[in-house]
Enzyme design. Structure first.
Site, PDB file in Angstrom:
ATOM      1  CE  LYS A 131      -3.817  -2.325   2.389  1.00 46.06           C
ATOM      2  NZ  LYS A 131      -3.124  -3.596   2.670  1.00 46.06           N
ATOM      3  CE  LYS A 172      -7.133  -0.044   1.345  1.00 52.21           C
ATOM      4  NZ  LYS A 172      -7.502  -0.700   0.071  1.00 52.21           N
ATOM      5  NE  ARG A 222      -4.222  -9.930  -6.552  1.00 46.98           N
ATOM      6  CZ  ARG A 222      -3.796 -10.383  -5.372  1.00 46.98           C
ATOM      7  NH1 ARG A 222      -3.209 -11.576  -5.296  1.00 46.98           N
ATOM      8  NH2 ARG A 222      -3.941  -9.643  -4.290  1.00 46.98           N
ATOM      9  NE  ARG A 236      -9.298 -10.555  -5.459  1.00 47.18           N
ATOM     10  CZ  ARG A 236      -8.255 -10.087  -4.776  1.00 47.18           C
ATOM     11  NH1 ARG A 236      -7.450 -10.930  -4.140  1.00 47.18           N
ATOM     12  NH2 ARG A 236      -8.000  -8.789  -4.718  1.00 47.18           N
ATOM     13  NE  ARG A 244     -13.826  -8.014   5.160  1.00 44.90           N
ATOM     14  CZ  ARG A 244     -13.468  -8.769   6.206  1.00 44.90           C
ATOM     15  NH1 ARG A 244     -12.255  -8.662   6.706  1.00 44.90           N
ATOM     16  NH2 ARG A 244     -14.320  -9.614   6.725  1.00 44.90           N
ATOM     17  CG  ASP A 284      -5.653  -6.622  -5.264  1.00 44.42           C
ATOM     18  OD1 ASP A 284      -5.523  -7.627  -5.989  1.00 44.42           O
ATOM     19  OD2 ASP A 284      -5.392  -6.622  -4.045  1.00 44.42           O
ATOM     20  CG  ASN A 295      -1.297  -7.649  -3.269  1.00 41.25           C
ATOM     21  OD1 ASN A 295      -1.475  -7.490  -2.071  1.00 41.25           O
ATOM     22  ND2 ASN A 295      -2.181  -7.263  -4.182  1.00 41.25           N
TER      23      ASN A 295
END
Length: 328
Positions: A131, A172, A222, A236, A244, A284, A295
């Site tokens: 992030k 988050k 993703r 997703r 989420r 993402d 990620n």
């Protein structure tokens, strides 16, 4: 080419073999004739004494894997393994938290540079947390705010209302994973104080705040990049009663394609990922346009991608690793 591969990962007995990306990579490596070893990051040891030449070791065991639930692995005898003399590639796959233990491991593994290939590159993993690295590509992100003071967050929320994006927020942890501790704050901010207090008590670092994107109800995508190149994607979707969409918290996967903006995002990321030695990366994207994370620590999703697309992403990853090792 036969490689000796040390897999740094969480306890192998507890993984979900139906969807675990590390397990898929191990199966693929084994099919390619490579030799696998398993070790826990906590067993890393570095010897800087005279004559040791900076020897980095771990306590590991040879491992074979098979796709049989309840009997998916066989471990040999644990022994001291020299990560230079005994190993060609270290596959760094343990899950976050991205804490001082994780960071220290990257510092130790970085000392293998030029002798043993580490994937993903440990210095780049350390310097590109999910992030934070993404902030380099803010032009593709939703409005994003990183802070600790509730007063600052309220001002950010007011600006989002004034801009027409709405007042609902998502809060988050900056170094979280798998959709854990991700909260929605309503426009009236009724639970913001309690959430900020909780974050301040649980984490020393600031947290991330973004507007809630209604498009998330249709899922987030993703996208997997292998050595900078697009390898596949899944959408997703959140489970019932959830916003989420992470598979780890009950989301479901479906086949998908890339939007023009997503193709642009991949093209923008490609040269930097390749240059940093970030071989296996999952990004993402929400609503076909909003990049939210890059990620790099222990990306997932390749099992679902291959199931929907009939691809072999694990093989692409090993081909990239083999190329990099041959070029050392």
């Amino acid at each position: 080419m036969t490689l000796r591969i040390a897999v740094q990962m969480d306890p192998i007995e507890s993984i979900n073999i139906a969807g675990d990306s590390s397990f898929a990579l191990m199966l693929s490596a084994q099919d390619r004739g490579h030799t696998l070893y398993h070790y826990d990051v906590r067993t890393l040891a570095y010897d800087a004494s005279e004559g040791a030449a900076g020897r980095l070791t771990c306590w590991g065991a040879p491992v074979t894997v098979q796709r049989v639930e309840g009997a998916h692995y066989t471990l040999g005898e644990y022994r001291l393994i020299d990560l230079v003399a005994d190993i060609d590639v270290v596959l760094m796959r343990q899950d976050p938290p991205f804490d001082l233990g994780y960071i220290t491991a990257t510092h130790l593994l970085e000392r293998l540079e030029g002798r043993t290939l580490v994937v993903n590159d440990p210095a780049s993993v350390r310097n590109a947390p999910e992030k934070v690295f993404v902030l380099d590509y803010a032009r593709f992100m939703p409005p994003t705010f990183i802070a600790r003071r509730i007063e600052d967050v309220r001002l950010f929320q007011q600006r989002q209302v004034a801009s027409g994006l709405g007042g609902d927020l998502v809060v988050k942890p900056l170094h979280g994973n798998g959709g854990k501790a991700v909260f929605r704050v309503p426009a009236d901010g009724s639970n913001l104080g309690a959430l900020v207090e909780m974050f301040q008590n649980a984490w020393v670092e600031p947290f991330m705040v973004q507007p809630f994107l209604p498009d998330v109800s249709e899922g987030d995508k993703r996208i997997v990049l292998v050595d900078g190149e697009f390898a596949g994607a899944i959408n997703r979707k959140p489970g019932e009663g959830e916003f989420r969409s992470n598979l780890a918290v009950g989301g479901s996967a479906e086949a998908t394609t890339l939007s023009p903006t997503e193709e642009e995002i991949c093209a923008a990321l490609a040269p930097e990922l390749k240059a940093r030695g970030l071989v296996f990366v999952g990004i993402d994207v929400i609503g076909g346009k909003w990049l939210t994370e890059i990620n790099v620590t222990s990306p997932t999703g390749i099992v679902a991608i291959d199931r929907f697309n009939g691809t072999d992403t694990s093989a692409l990853i090993w081909e990239a690793i083999e190329r990099r090792h041959a070029a050392m």
